[in-house]
Design a protein around this motif. Structure first.
Motif, short mmCIF file in Angstrom:
data_model
loop_
_atom_site.label_atom_id
_atom_site.label_comp_id
_atom_site.label_asym_id
_atom_site.label_seq_id
_atom_site.Cartn_x
_atom_site.Cartn_y
_atom_site.Cartn_z
N ALA A 27 0.99 -1.23 0.01
CA ALA A 27 -0.04 0.01 -0.13
C ALA A 27 0.85 1.29 -0.02
O ALA A 27 0.54 2.31 -0.62
CB ALA A 27 -0.97 -0.14 1.21
N TYR A 28 1.92 1.09 0.71
CA TYR A 28 2.84 2.47 0.85
C TYR A 28 3.40 2.50 -0.64
O TYR A 28 3.48 3.86 -1.03
CB TYR A 28 3.83 2.24 1.77
N LEU A 29 3.89 1.46 -1.12
CA LEU A 29 4.58 1.73 -2.62
C LEU A 29 3.58 2.19 -3.64
O LEU A 29 3.84 2.90 -4.54
CB LEU A 29 5.25 0.47 -2.91
N SER B 218 -3.16 -9.22 -1.38
CA SER B 218 -4.14 -9.69 -0.40
C SER B 218 -5.14 -10.61 -1.17
O SER B 218 -5.37 -11.68 -0.38
CB SER B 218 -4.73 -8.74 0.42
N LEU B 219 -5.57 -10.34 -2.27
CA LEU B 219 -6.69 -11.27 -2.78
C LEU B 219 -6.11 -12.66 -3.16
O LEU B 219 -7.13 -13.47 -2.93
CB LEU B 219 -7.01 -10.52 -3.91
N PHE C 157 -6.37 -14.47 0.18
CA PHE C 157 -7.66 -14.65 0.85
C PHE C 157 -8.54 -15.60 -0.04
O PHE C 157 -9.47 -16.58 0.42
CB PHE C 157 -8.44 -13.28 0.88
N LEU C 158 -8.39 -15.77 -1.25
CA LEU C 158 -9.24 -16.67 -2.24
C LEU C 158 -8.69 -17.92 -2.11
O LEU C 158 -9.36 -19.02 -2.05
CB LEU C 158 -9.00 -16.32 -3.88
N LEU C 159 -7.34 -18.34 -1.86
CA LEU C 159 -7.02 -19.60 -1.43
C LEU C 159 -7.48 -20.22 -0.17
O LEU C 159 -7.96 -21.27 0.19
CB LEU C 159 -5.38 -19.68 -1.41
#
Length: 51
Positions: A4-6, A28-29, A32-34
Motif C-alpha cells: 500500500a505504501y509503494l 491480499s486477494l 484470501f481466495l486460497l
C-alpha cells in the motif's frame, strides 16, 4: 503493508489513495481466495490422524 505504501508513492499510473488500494488488493486477494477455497475441506482434513 509495504504494498500500500509503494502504491501510494508510485510515479506512474494511479497513485495516491487509489494506487495504494489497488496494490493492497493485488497482494491480499490471492491468499484470501486460497483461504476461501480450502475452508470447506478443512474439517475433513482436520479429522484425519495423519494430518
Amino acid at each position: 503493508m509495504v504494498a500500500a505504501y509503494l502504491g501510494a508513492l508510485m510515479g506512474t499510473g494511479p497513485d495516491g489513495l487509489l494506487g495504494a488500494a489497488i496494490c493492497l488488493v493485488a497482494i491480499s486477494l490471492p491468499g484470501f481466495l486460497l483461504l476461501l477455497g480450502a475452508l470447506p475441506f478443512w474439517d475433513s482434513v482436520r479429522k484425519r490422524p495423519m494430518a
